[in-house]
Motif scaffolding. Structure first.
Motif, mmCIF file in Angstrom:
data_model
loop_
_atom_site.group_PDB
_atom_site.id
_atom_site.type_symbol
_atom_site.label_atom_id
_atom_site.label_comp_id
_atom_site.label_asym_id
_atom_site.label_seq_id
_atom_site.Cartn_x
_atom_site.Cartn_y
_atom_site.Cartn_z
ATOM 1 N N ASP A 5 0.714 -1.003 0.553
ATOM 2 C CA ASP A 5 0.147 -0.373 0.059
ATOM 3 C C ASP A 5 0.654 1.144 0.181
ATOM 4 O OD1 ASP A 5 -2.470 -1.338 0.440
ATOM 5 O OD2 ASP A 5 -2.158 -1.711 2.217
ATOM 6 N N LEU A 6 1.724 0.765 0.062
ATOM 7 C CA LEU A 6 2.654 2.347 0.551
ATOM 8 C C LEU A 6 3.450 2.423 -1.395
ATOM 9 C CD1 LEU A 6 5.468 1.309 3.163
ATOM 10 C CD2 LEU A 6 2.675 2.765 3.060
ATOM 11 N N TYR A 7 3.426 1.992 -1.555
ATOM 12 C CA TYR A 7 3.364 1.379 -3.365
ATOM 13 C C TYR A 7 2.399 0.974 -4.274
ATOM 14 C CZ TYR A 7 8.393 1.368 -0.701
ATOM 15 O OH TYR A 7 9.768 2.198 -0.756
ATOM 16 N N LYS A 8 1.246 2.344 -3.658
ATOM 17 C CA LYS A 8 0.302 2.226 -4.477
ATOM 18 C C LYS A 8 0.525 1.466 -6.584
ATOM 19 C CE LYS A 8 -2.258 4.803 -2.097
ATOM 20 N NZ LYS A 8 -3.262 3.487 -1.011
ATOM 21 N N CYS A 9 1.032 2.750 -6.764
ATOM 22 C CA CYS A 9 1.269 2.748 -8.394
ATOM 23 C C CYS A 9 2.171 1.706 -9.131
ATOM 24 C CB CYS A 9 1.014 3.767 -9.211
ATOM 25 S SG CYS A 9 0.050 4.438 -8.886
ATOM 26 N N GLU A 10 3.786 1.644 -7.592
ATOM 27 C CA GLU A 10 5.084 1.438 -7.890
ATOM 28 C C GLU A 10 4.983 -0.208 -8.579
ATOM 29 O OE1 GLU A 10 8.432 3.363 -6.682
ATOM 30 O OE2 GLU A 10 7.224 4.550 -5.914
ATOM 31 N N TRP A 11 4.424 -0.613 -7.247
ATOM 32 C CA TRP A 11 3.984 -2.405 -6.407
ATOM 33 C C TRP A 11 4.070 -3.577 -8.330
ATOM 34 C CZ3 TRP A 11 6.024 -4.123 -2.662
ATOM 35 C CH2 TRP A 11 5.491 -5.587 -1.927
ATOM 36 N N ASN A 12 3.398 -3.130 -8.905
ATOM 37 C CA ASN A 12 3.541 -3.828 -9.842
ATOM 38 C C ASN A 12 4.336 -3.644 -10.877
ATOM 39 O OD1 ASN A 12 0.729 -5.321 -8.876
ATOM 40 N ND2 ASN A 12 -0.023 -2.895 -10.040
ATOM 41 N N ARG A 13 5.156 -3.118 -10.734
ATOM 42 C CA ARG A 13 6.836 -2.944 -11.396
ATOM 43 C C ARG A 13 7.692 -3.860 -10.112
ATOM 44 N NH1 ARG A 13 6.005 3.092 -12.741
ATOM 45 N NH2 ARG A 13 4.835 3.500 -11.004
ATOM 46 N N ILE A 14 7.507 -3.811 -9.579
ATOM 47 C CA ILE A 14 8.494 -4.130 -8.812
ATOM 48 C C ILE A 14 9.032 -5.653 -8.260
ATOM 49 C CG2 ILE A 14 9.699 -4.923 -6.271
ATOM 50 C CD1 ILE A 14 8.297 -1.590 -5.464
ATOM 51 N N SER A 15 9.936 -6.968 -9.170
ATOM 52 C CA SER A 15 9.374 -8.086 -9.359
ATOM 53 C C SER A 15 9.443 -8.249 -7.882
ATOM 54 C CB SER A 15 11.741 -8.241 -9.740
ATOM 55 O OG SER A 15 12.214 -8.323 -8.950
ATOM 56 N N CYS A 16 9.605 -9.508 -7.767
ATOM 57 C CA CYS A 16 8.767 -10.458 -6.806
ATOM 58 C C CYS A 16 9.888 -11.065 -6.040
ATOM 59 C CB CYS A 16 8.173 -11.889 -7.245
ATOM 60 S SG CYS A 16 6.868 -11.479 -8.594
ATOM 61 N N SER A 17 11.567 -11.130 -6.123
ATOM 62 C CA SER A 17 11.625 -10.805 -5.542
ATOM 63 C C SER A 17 12.377 -10.324 -4.320
ATOM 64 C CB SER A 17 13.321 -11.874 -6.690
ATOM 65 O OG SER A 17 13.353 -10.283 -7.074
ATOM 66 N N ASN A 18 12.245 -8.718 -5.608
ATOM 67 C CA ASN A 18 12.449 -7.512 -5.322
ATOM 68 C C ASN A 18 11.515 -7.668 -4.003
ATOM 69 O OD1 ASN A 18 15.099 -7.115 -5.780
ATOM 70 N ND2 ASN A 18 14.228 -5.104 -6.976
ATOM 71 N N HIS A 19 10.206 -7.591 -4.245
ATOM 72 C CA HIS A 19 9.439 -7.702 -3.037
ATOM 73 C C HIS A 19 8.967 -8.540 -1.512
ATOM 74 C CE1 HIS A 19 5.439 -7.645 -6.281
ATOM 75 N NE2 HIS A 19 6.125 -6.269 -6.457
ATOM 76 N N LEU A 20 9.721 -9.762 -1.946
ATOM 77 C CA LEU A 20 10.095 -10.343 -1.435
ATOM 78 C C LEU A 20 10.900 -9.722 0.259
ATOM 79 C CD1 LEU A 20 9.835 -12.921 1.175
ATOM 80 C CD2 LEU A 20 12.140 -14.236 -0.443
ATOM 81 N N LEU A 21 12.323 -9.145 -0.424
ATOM 82 C CA LEU A 21 13.362 -8.622 -0.131
ATOM 83 C C LEU A 21 13.152 -7.512 0.709
ATOM 84 C CD1 LEU A 21 16.680 -8.279 0.286
ATOM 85 C CD2 LEU A 21 16.856 -7.319 -1.885
ATOM 86 N N LEU A 22 12.459 -6.705 -0.001
ATOM 87 C CA LEU A 22 11.576 -5.178 0.436
ATOM 88 C C LEU A 22 11.248 -5.662 1.634
ATOM 89 C CD1 LEU A 22 11.361 -1.938 0.489
ATOM 90 C CD2 LEU A 22 9.776 -2.538 -1.465
ATOM 91 N N CYS A 23 10.317 -6.654 1.680
ATOM 92 C CA CYS A 23 9.241 -7.333 3.301
ATOM 93 C C CYS A 23 10.296 -7.601 3.969
ATOM 94 C CB CYS A 23 7.842 -7.871 2.675
ATOM 95 S SG CYS A 23 6.846 -7.028 0.700
ATOM 96 N N THR A 24 11.623 -7.826 3.745
ATOM 97 C CA THR A 24 12.172 -8.858 4.640
ATOM 98 C C THR A 24 12.614 -7.389 5.576
ATOM 99 O OG1 THR A 24 11.834 -10.490 3.113
ATOM 100 C CG2 THR A 24 13.812 -10.252 5.115
ATOM 101 N N LEU A 25 13.553 -6.525 4.451
ATOM 102 C CA LEU A 25 14.080 -5.627 4.799
ATOM 103 C C LEU A 25 12.777 -4.739 6.023
ATOM 104 C CD1 LEU A 25 16.238 -4.971 2.071
ATOM 105 C CD2 LEU A 25 17.147 -5.850 4.038
ATOM 106 N N PHE A 26 12.608 -4.408 5.578
ATOM 107 C CA PHE A 26 10.973 -3.733 6.189
ATOM 108 C C PHE A 26 10.462 -3.833 7.684
ATOM 109 C CE2 PHE A 26 6.934 -1.554 7.041
ATOM 110 C CZ PHE A 26 7.296 -0.143 7.184
#
Length: 56
Positions: free
Chosen positions: A28-49
């Motif tokens: 939700d912090l990345y409303k329009c950008e989320w679909n442009r972020i790769s799945c591996s970066n989704h996981l990494l970003l969530c883990t780091l956050f």
């Protein structure tokens, strides 16, 4: 596309502007950008956050 570190910094800034005890999805912090972020970066970003939240 932004780097994961840039996305993490952005998420932390947005997080600090939220009210305490608010439940949200990190995507939700990345409303329009989320679909442009790769799945591996989704996981990494969530883990780091999550690590950031637990350590602060």
């Amino acid at each position: 596309m932004s780097t994961v570190n840039g996305l993490l910094e952005n998420a932390i800034i947005k997080f600090k502007n939220l009210f305490l005890r608010l439940v949200f999805w990190i995507r939700d912090l990345y409303k329009c950008e989320w679909n442009r972020i790769s799945c591996s970066n989704h996981l990494l970003l969530c883990t780091l956050f999550l690590n950031y939240i637990k350590s602060n």
